[in-house]
Design an enzyme around this catalytic site. Structure first.
Site, PDB file in Angstrom:
ATOM      1  N   LYS A 179       0.822  -1.220   0.000  1.00  0.00           N
ATOM      2  CA  LYS A 179       0.000   0.000   0.000  1.00  0.00           C
ATOM      3  C   LYS A 179       0.853   1.268   0.000  1.00  0.00           C
ATOM      4  CE  LYS A 179      -1.136   1.770   4.051  1.00  0.00           C
ATOM      5  NZ  LYS A 179      -1.826   2.051   5.301  1.00  0.00           N
ATOM      6  N   ARG A 219      -7.860  -0.469  16.612  1.00  0.00           N
ATOM      7  CA  ARG A 219      -8.336  -0.313  15.248  1.00  0.00           C
ATOM      8  C   ARG A 219      -9.193  -1.558  14.995  1.00  0.00           C
ATOM      9  NH1 ARG A 219      -4.372   0.582  10.139  1.00  0.00           N
ATOM     10  NH2 ARG A 219      -4.528  -1.689  10.128  1.00  0.00           N
TER      11      ARG A 219
HETATM   12  C1  LIG Z   1      -3.180  -4.603   8.811  1.00  0.00           C
HETATM   13  C2  LIG Z   1      -1.875  -3.991   8.393  1.00  0.00           C
HETATM   14  N1  LIG Z   1      -0.749  -4.669   8.590  1.00  0.00           N
HETATM   15  C3  LIG Z   1       0.453  -4.182   8.228  1.00  0.00           C
HETATM   16  C4  LIG Z   1       0.584  -2.956   7.634  1.00  0.00           C
HETATM   17  C5  LIG Z   1       1.956  -2.480   7.234  1.00  0.00           C
HETATM   18  O1  LIG Z   1       2.493  -1.646   8.187  1.00  0.00           O
HETATM   19  P1  LIG Z   1       4.009  -1.092   8.067  1.00  0.00           P
HETATM   20  O2  LIG Z   1       4.104  -0.296   6.836  1.00  0.00           O
HETATM   21  O3  LIG Z   1       4.188  -0.287   9.323  1.00  0.00           O
HETATM   22  O4  LIG Z   1       4.905  -2.271   8.046  1.00  0.00           O
HETATM   23  C6  LIG Z   1      -0.563  -2.195   7.409  1.00  0.00           C
HETATM   24  C7  LIG Z   1      -0.457  -0.890   6.788  1.00  0.00           C
HETATM   25  O5  LIG Z   1      -1.442  -0.259   6.507  1.00  0.00           O
HETATM   26  C8  LIG Z   1      -1.815  -2.715   7.793  1.00  0.00           C
HETATM   27  O6  LIG Z   1      -2.959  -2.030   7.611  1.00  0.00           O
END
Ligand SMILES: Cc1ncc(COP(=O)(O)O)c(C=O)c1O
Length: 366
Positions: free
Chosen positions: A39, A134
């Site tokens: 993302k 969340r």
């Molecule tokens: C459910 C979930 N897990 C993991 C991540 C990734 O997090 P990070 O970029 O801090 O590794 C996200 C990011 O939006 C997320 O929504």
């Protein structure tokens, strides 16, 4: 030759590759697989390809649209929807995602019906609320929840997980990880489940991982920011041996003049609906760059040169040039944080330049 258009985000795929490979190896050293979270790069197929070539076998994104991009590009990885599907997205979720994160029975029932229609079994990971507030089923409700999910023939519980350090800033501490492990073990023994994924968090789990002597049942983390920006996310500390500068914003000077530092005339609200105030610093060498708050979260930019960001409106970035020469046409480079990265990668107004650096100076540990 025309130079590439601005504003643009430059993406050094060699550095992303290096970071991904290091993360896969580090977490793998204690038996933890990582999902590569796309993302942050708006589901970029170019970046996903690099992640897969460097040992990542599961790609995860919060947005179906991004997963669709990856599937269309032929990404050789399992695709995970990181957010519980909206009811209106159930059909596409079953079509596109191999696995989705879930917290609501209504949605899981709809996924099951749709999967049966499509002749599939859709795998789900149940997210548990462990304090960050969340997403997640409350631990006390989990047994009851699983009992209701198990009879649904179109879905299979393939894992459980929890998220940390996103809304409430709650740390994935050793205590929390042991709690999640215990929840996983209990669910497995009560319901004869075999959980392929016990996914304990994200880039915020780095310190826990380094310090813990026992990772318990945690066998997975979902990692985005560490791969892209080389940091953990509890205090945004750099991770030794990773690159923090794989992404750079480049914007172009479109005006360069000496002007007062104080607005003159009667004042009211600015474009953001604020009543701004400024310190009088006399006359100032000011520049405008052709990028603005519609394109990027401006607070997440750090100039690579000795200049200061004074503010922005939707399409203009206002700069105090200090002693730096900023003639019209000059390209100015910025470090980006994760918020800036998200916005830049998602913006249709920002061009994307992918490249492999010819020579990589490896960061020295410590
Ligand atoms: C459910 C979930 N897990 C993991 C991540 C990734 O997090 P990070 O970029 O801090 O590794 C996200 C990011 O939006 C997320 O929504």
């Amino acid at each position: 030759l025309t130079s590439p258009s601005t504003p643009r985000i430059e993406i050094d795929l060699s550095k992303v590759a290096h970071n991904a490979e290091k993360m896969v190896r580090l977490y793998g050293s204690k038996g933890i697989h990582i999902m590569g979270v796309t993302k942050g790069v708006a589901g970029s197929a170019e970046v996903a390809d690099i992640l897969v070539k460097n040992g990542i076998t599961t790609l995860a994104d919060t947005k179906l649209k991004n997963l669709k991009t990856l599937k269309t590009a032929g990404a050789k990885a399992e695709l995970v929807l990181l957010r519980t599907p909206a009811l209106g997205d159930v059909e596409e979720t079953v079509e596109i995602a191999d696995i989705s994160m879930n917290t609501e029975l209504t949605v899981i029932e709809a996924l099951s019906r749709e999967a049966l229609l499509q002749g599939k079994v859709h795998r789900i990971i149940l997210m548990i609320e462990m304090g960050d507030l969340r997403e997640g089923v409350m631990p006390a409700d989990l047994e009851n929840f699983i009992e209701k999910v198990l009879p649904l023939k179109g879905v299979k519980i393939t894992g459980i997980g929890a998220n940390f350090a996103c809304f409430g800033g709650v740390k994935p501490s050793d205590v929390k990880m042991r709690e999640l492990s215990a929840i996983a073990e209990k669910a497995e023994s009560m319901f004869s489940l075999s959980l392929a994924y016990v996914t304990g968090g994200n880039s915020g789990n780095y310190h826990w991982f380094k310090e813990t002597k026992n990772t318990g049942r945690i066998n997975n983390l979902r990692v985005g920011e560490s791969i892209y920006l080389g940091c953990e996310t509890l205090d945004r500390e750099e991770i030794p041996g990773l690159y923090t500068d794989a992404f750079t914003l480049v914007a172009e000077v479109i005006e360069s003049k000496v002007k007062p530092s104080l607005p003159f005339g009667e004042t009211a609200q600015n474009a953001a609906g604020e009543y701004p105030s400024f310190a009088d610093q006399g006359m100032m060498r000011r520049a405008i760059l052709a990028v603005g708050s519609q394109d990027v979260v401006v607070s997440g930019l750090k100039p690579k040169e000795n200049i200061e960001i004074l503010g922005s409106s939707s399409d203009h970035l206002i700069i105090n040039a200090k002693d730096t020469d900023l003639p019209v046409g000059k390209e100015v480079a910025f470090h980006v944080n994760y918020s800036a990265l998200l916005s830049l990668m998602a913006s249709a107004y920002v061009s994307k330049k992918y490249y492999f650096s010819n020579f990589i100076q490896l960061p020295q540990p410590g």
